[in-house]
Scaffold this motif. Structure first.
Motif, PDB file in Angstrom:
ATOM      1  N   PHE A  12       0.840  -1.188   0.000  1.00  0.00           N
ATOM      2  CA  PHE A  12       0.000   0.000   0.000  1.00  0.00           C
ATOM      3  C   PHE A  12       0.876   1.239   0.000  1.00  0.00           C
ATOM      4  N   VAL A  18      -2.446   1.437  -4.418  1.00  0.00           N
ATOM      5  CA  VAL A  18      -1.962   0.080  -4.187  1.00  0.00           C
ATOM      6  C   VAL A  18      -0.843  -0.176  -5.167  1.00  0.00           C
ATOM      7  N   ILE A  31      -9.332  -4.489  -5.596  1.00  0.00           N
ATOM      8  CA  ILE A  31      -8.340  -4.225  -4.553  1.00  0.00           C
ATOM      9  C   ILE A  31      -8.234  -2.726  -4.307  1.00  0.00           C
ATOM     10  N   TRP A  35      -9.363  -0.813  -0.829  1.00  0.00           N
ATOM     11  CA  TRP A  35      -8.380  -0.040  -0.060  1.00  0.00           C
ATOM     12  C   TRP A  35      -8.821   1.410   0.058  1.00  0.00           C
ATOM     13  N   VAL A  38     -11.290   1.559   2.866  1.00  0.00           N
ATOM     14  CA  VAL A  38     -10.628   1.457   4.170  1.00  0.00           C
ATOM     15  C   VAL A  38      -9.983   2.784   4.538  1.00  0.00           C
ATOM     16  N   ARG A  39      -9.405   3.479   3.582  1.00  0.00           N
ATOM     17  CA  ARG A  39      -8.725   4.753   3.839  1.00  0.00           C
ATOM     18  C   ARG A  39      -9.696   5.912   4.075  1.00  0.00           C
ATOM     19  N   TRP A  47     -11.053  -2.377   7.407  1.00  0.00           N
ATOM     20  CA  TRP A  47      -9.981  -3.329   7.131  1.00  0.00           C
ATOM     21  C   TRP A  47     -10.263  -4.116   5.862  1.00  0.00           C
ATOM     22  N   THR A  63     -13.450  -8.032   3.616  1.00  0.00           N
ATOM     23  CA  THR A  63     -13.399  -6.668   4.145  1.00  0.00           C
ATOM     24  C   THR A  63     -14.396  -6.587   5.289  1.00  0.00           C
ATOM     25  N   GLY A  84      -4.805  -4.622   5.460  1.00  0.00           N
ATOM     26  CA  GLY A  84      -4.678  -3.246   5.895  1.00  0.00           C
ATOM     27  C   GLY A  84      -5.792  -2.923   6.869  1.00  0.00           C
ATOM     28  N   ARG A  86      -7.500   0.444   9.244  1.00  0.00           N
ATOM     29  CA  ARG A  86      -7.560   1.843   9.689  1.00  0.00           C
ATOM     30  C   ARG A  86      -7.951   1.822  11.153  1.00  0.00           C
ATOM     31  N   CYS A  94      -0.460  -2.154   8.061  1.00  0.00           N
ATOM     32  CA  CYS A  94      -0.424  -3.179   7.025  1.00  0.00           C
ATOM     33  C   CYS A  94       0.135  -4.452   7.634  1.00  0.00           C
TER      34      CYS A  94
END
Length: 113
Positions: A12, A18, A31, A35, A38-39, A47, A63, A84, A86, A94
């Motif tokens: 990441f 990614v 993917i 991600w 999650v961010r 996650w 997820t 990953g 948060r 990670c």
């Protein structure tokens, strides 16, 4: 311009994207989408876990929004998984988990050349 799906370094990027590590194929758009969720502070997902599909291609394994406890419950001891998370403080963690029952070659592939 270099192909970002085959770049070296961590899985990441710090800018939220990614990229591949050890030659792993992370070209699946799911993917990047997972991600990004999650961010995002506005997303319920906190996650993600990625698993192998074949020898080098990664796919979204799972997820969730239940934090670290839920992420740990989703880990499968028969697989090598990348993930990953948060945190509540807005930090990003990670991880790579080499399952106890994963085949002998899988952990070596994940470790890279």
């Amino acid at each position: 311009m270099a192909d970002s799906s085959k770049a070296s370094g961590g899985l990441f990027r710090t800018d939220g994207g990614v990229r591949a590590t050890s030659g792993l194929d992370v070209s699946d758009p799911e993917i990047a989408d997972a991600w990004a969720k999650v961010r995002s502070d506005g997303s319920e997902e906190t996650w993600l876990l990625l698993g192998y599909e074949g020898k080098t291609k990664l796919k979204v394994h799972s997820t969730g929004g239940g934090g670290a406890v839920e992420l740990l419950e989703a880990i499968d001891d028969s697989q090598v998984l990348f993930g990953g998370l948060r945190t509540k403080e807005g930090k990003f963690l990670c991880l790579m988990c080499s399952g106890q029952d994963a085949g002998a070659m899988a952990p070596g592939r994940a470790a890279g050349p």
